[in-house]
Structure formats: C-alpha cells, structure tokens
Design an enzyme around this catalytic site. Structure first.
Site, PDB file in Angstrom:
ATOM      1  CD1 TRP A  19      16.013  -2.063  20.322  1.00 54.86           C
ATOM      2  CD2 TRP A  19      16.920  -1.767  22.337  1.00 54.86           C
ATOM      3  NE1 TRP A  19      14.990  -2.132  21.244  1.00 54.86           N
ATOM      4  CE2 TRP A  19      15.519  -1.955  22.491  1.00 54.86           C
ATOM      5  CE3 TRP A  19      17.697  -1.551  23.479  1.00 54.86           C
ATOM      6  CZ2 TRP A  19      14.894  -1.933  23.737  1.00 54.86           C
ATOM      7  CZ3 TRP A  19      17.068  -1.534  24.715  1.00 54.86           C
ATOM      8  CH2 TRP A  19      15.687  -1.714  24.843  1.00 54.86           C
ATOM      9  CG  ASP A  22       8.246  -6.674  20.803  1.00 51.82           C
ATOM     10  OD1 ASP A  22       8.929  -6.172  21.697  1.00 51.82           O
ATOM     11  OD2 ASP A  22       7.083  -6.314  20.545  1.00 51.82           O
ATOM     12  CD  GLN A  38       9.708  -4.460  16.222  1.00 50.02           C
ATOM     13  OE1 GLN A  38       9.252  -3.390  16.544  1.00 50.02           O
ATOM     14  NE2 GLN A  38       9.779  -4.849  14.959  1.00 50.02           N
ATOM     15  CD1 TRP A  46      12.386   0.261  20.625  1.00 45.81           C
ATOM     16  CD2 TRP A  46      11.838   2.403  21.032  1.00 45.81           C
ATOM     17  NE1 TRP A  46      11.246   0.543  19.896  1.00 45.81           N
ATOM     18  CE2 TRP A  46      10.883   1.842  20.125  1.00 45.81           C
ATOM     19  CE3 TRP A  46      11.690   3.727  21.410  1.00 45.81           C
ATOM     20  CZ2 TRP A  46       9.813   2.578  19.621  1.00 45.81           C
ATOM     21  CZ3 TRP A  46      10.628   4.466  20.904  1.00 45.81           C
ATOM     22  CH2 TRP A  46       9.706   3.892  20.023  1.00 45.81           C
ATOM     23  CB  SER A  81       5.511  -6.384  17.100  1.00 42.93           C
ATOM     24  OG  SER A  81       6.663  -6.127  17.863  1.00 42.93           O
ATOM     25  NE  ARG A 140       2.469  -0.496  20.492  1.00 43.43           N
ATOM     26  CZ  ARG A 140       2.243   0.673  21.067  1.00 43.43           C
ATOM     27  NH1 ARG A 140       1.750   1.685  20.364  1.00 43.43           N
ATOM     28  NH2 ARG A 140       2.489   0.850  22.359  1.00 43.43           N
ATOM     29  CG  ASP A 141       2.091  -5.059  18.929  1.00 41.75           C
ATOM     30  OD1 ASP A 141       2.955  -4.535  18.211  1.00 41.75           O
ATOM     31  OD2 ASP A 141       1.946  -4.790  20.134  1.00 41.75           O
TER      32      ASP A 141
END
Length: 415
Positions: A19, A22, A38, A46, A81, A140-141
C-alpha cells in the site's frame, strides 16, 4: 492476457507490492529525482505502521523502487508524512511525523539524515518538535521552508471545536525550533467560497511569481475530501489568505506534495486513491507530476513537460498499453471505459462535466484547452482551473473523442 500479466501504469508510480499513500520530499539530487512516499508492505489497505518508501528517476516518468528509507522502530510506532530541507551546505534533513500506535492522532516531529550521498540509507535523529499546549485533535505533517535567513515549519493541526490550522515554528539551524502560534486557521463552519474541513493535512506554502500560495488537504471525521489552496501573504510565520479556491475534484486526488523540478519550476505530485491490483498485491498510485502557474487568483495545474514529452515520444500507436493524451478545445465529449463502466468528459464553454458510473461532477474550467492523460488504471483531467482524477481497479481504454452538435451531447454506444 492473464491477471498476472496485467500491465502497470507507465507515468504513474505504483509500488511493486504493498500500500502507498502520500508522496513526500520529491527532490532533484546528483542527476536524479528522489521520491519518498508513505508505504505499508504486504497489504493492500492502510495501516498506521507506515514507513517512508523510496524511488528514483532521471526524468520524472520512469521510476526505480528502492528499499524503504525509514521504518518503524527506535521509538517510532509509525513514520508518517513530512518533508525535506537542504541547508546552505547542501546537507539534507528529513522531517517526519513520529506516531505511537494506537494513539496516533497527535504526533511529534523527528529528523533523519542520509548515511552517504546516494540517499539510500538514512539514520534517525532526535525529536525536534513536540505538539504545542493546545486542545488538539491532530498534529502531523511538517513542511519546512526557507524564510530569509531563518527556517519555518508548518504542521497540520486540528483543534477542538472544528478549527483547522497550520501550526508555525521557527529555527535558525534546523535543530532547535520555537513555537510561534498558528500560521493560519479556519473553522469547519466556514463554507464560502470553499469548505476546508476541521484538519488541514499536509499544509504547504510556496511562492509563484512573487505571490504566496498555500495548498492543503481537507479532512474531517476520518474522511478524506479534496485539495484546496489559498493565495495571500506569508510574513513572519503568519499566512494571511486573500483568496480561497478548490484545486481537485473527484474521489482520487489527495495529499499533494510540493517540489521544484530541475529547472526550478513549481510542481505538485498527488496520491491517487482507488487503484488496486489484488493479484500483484499493490494499492494506490501517485499522480503524474503537475507544473503550477497562477492566472489571476486561480492556481492552474497542468501536466509537467516531462509527461508531455513522454507521451509524444510514444504516440506512434504500436503499443496498445501506452499512456494517451487527449485534448478538448471546443464543445466536445470524450469517453473511455473499463470493467467498471464508462467515464465521460464533456467540455462546455464554462465547465467540464465528468460522469463516472453513477456520479456527475461539474468541474470549473478556463477558456483554454482541456488536457486528459490516460495511463492504465488512472485518468487525469486538467481543465485550466482545476483537476479531476480517477483511480480504478482495471485499465481504461484509450477512449474516443466526439464532437457535439450544438448543446446536445452526441449519442454514444459502448460495446
């Protein structure tokens, strides 16, 4: 042709198996592009124990997949991410979201650096940013950018009460970071001119022709929606939006990643949901690279010149599985089919009407040419004012372009 021989998309990166979601930190280095993404091996859905997959390309269209650059462990339940920054001495640092499982909503920001100049092996560093003392739903990110002689970091943030935001941090050396508040925020109750949800995933700010642009993905209540942008001014760690717009339509595009190509052009690459090959054990694809420009207050996304060049180089018709480029210049209709049904794209004077199975979506369009890229299980439609994407579980046919008579669509029979 058997399922085991099913060809892959040519222009759209897919993993050998597993899988992906991002795309991350696409960077030109030593004569090739390094793409991170990812990745969850061994499954087609996921899971939170993501890692950073890695691939390289000399040209943005042909990719070689490598072993993952970063994997869970050493204090990371999942590696989510982030982005990459390259300092004045050319040294790269990855900034990623370190999460714990199962409580992965609020992460921390950790670094990694390469062992040598081929960027194939990375060593984890310290946690450099913890979540600020806010009533947080998600954090996040990280996206790191240069701002004069300092560095800025934006982190996607969701606050209790439905406030989507980008948290703002500043650093002089990429090592020590200070929280500066919220770079921007917007409540989920605000819907005009576009709704932006309760969490901004992967918020990123960059400059095009002297204007600052923010792109972000819209999330709410564990649902992934679409990509929006704002044009405004970024100064001293704060972004003041002047115009909001919606960039993507359809259920495929999400989580774009900003990069500059070898020539310095501003670009995006997206995660494309919906692609699934159960025999090969792979799920999802990444979009072809897009190049960006501004037309007034509209962010325009178009196929990267590398994509056009590849399509033109393989347009002699000898390869039935080749990617295909279609253009619609007037009131025209184009259709393609796969095992699930027909996708119809109709160009009108003010919009592009896309019908996929039982859903019709009206996508805003400019007065220019509409460009369509068909590649295996993916279709991307560039309207000059937005983009529409489809990811599917079987290949699309090259398709048929039909002229319309007046305002009535031509009758189409699919055999």
């Amino acid at each position: 042709m058997t399922d085991a021989q099913r060809p892959r998309p040519r222009l759209h990166f897919t993993p050998r198996s597993g899988w992906i979601n991002d795309p991350l930190a696409l960077t030109w280095h030593n004569g090739q592009y390094h793409l991170f993404f990812q990745f969850v091996p061994g499954r087609t859905d996921w899971a939170p124990d993501c890692r950073w997959g890695h691939a390289t390309s000399p040209d943005l269209v042909t990719w070689t997949e490598h072993p993952p650059a970063l994997e869970p462990g050493d204090g990371d339940g999942g590696i989510w991410s982030g982005s990459m920054a390259i300092d004045d001495d050319g040294r790269p640092t990855i900034f990623y979201t370190s999460v714990q499982v199962p409580d992965f909503g609020v992460g921390s920001i950790r670094t990694a650096t390469p062992v040598d100049d081929d960027w194939l092996v990375w060593t984890k560093g310290e946690v450099v940013v913890e979540a600020p003392p806010l009533d947080l739903v998600a954090f996040r990110d990280p996206f790191v950018l240069r701002d004069g002689d300092r560095w800025r970091m934006l982190v996607g943030t969701a606050l209790a009460g439905g406030e989507a935001a980008a948290s703002s941090f500043v650093s002089d050396d990429l090592s020590k970071w200070s929280y500066e508040g919220l770079a921007a925020s917007r409540n989920t109750r605000e819907t005009e001119p576009v709704w932006t949800g309760s969490l901004w995933e992967c918020p990123q700010i960059f400059t095009i022709d002297g204007r600052d642009v923010m792109v972000t993905s819209v999330w709410q209540a564990d649902e992934l929606y679409y990509v929006v942008y704002a044009i405004g001014e970024f100064r001293d760690g704060r972004f003041e939006p002047e115009h909001w717009g919606r960039l993507t339509y359809g259920e495929s595009y999400y989580a774009p990643s900003f990069f500059r190509d070898e020539a310095g052009r501003p670009c995006l690459i997206f995660w494309m949901r919906g692609v699934l090959d159960e025999v090969a054990g792979r799920a999802s694809a990444l979009s072809a690279p897009h190049v960006l420009r501004l037309e007034g207050d509209t962010l325009v996304s178009a196929p990267h010149p590398a994509v056009r060049g590849s399509l033109e180089a393989h347009s002699d018709g000898t390869d039935q599985h080749r990617p295909t480029l279609i253009t619609l210049e007037g009131d025209e209709e184009w259709t393609t089919t796969n095992d699930a049904g027909a996708l119809r794209v109709r160009r009108t004077s003010e919009s592009v009407v896309c019908t996929w199975m039982d859903t019709t979506i009206v996508v805003p369009a400019s007065a220019g040419v509409v460009t369509i890229v068909v590649d295996g299980e993916t279709v991307e439609v560039f309207t000059g004012a937005a983009v529409f994407g489809i990811g599917a579980t079987s290949r699309f046919a090259p398709g048929t372009q039909l002229e319309l008579e007046g305002s009535q669509p031509a009758r189409l029979t699919v055999e």
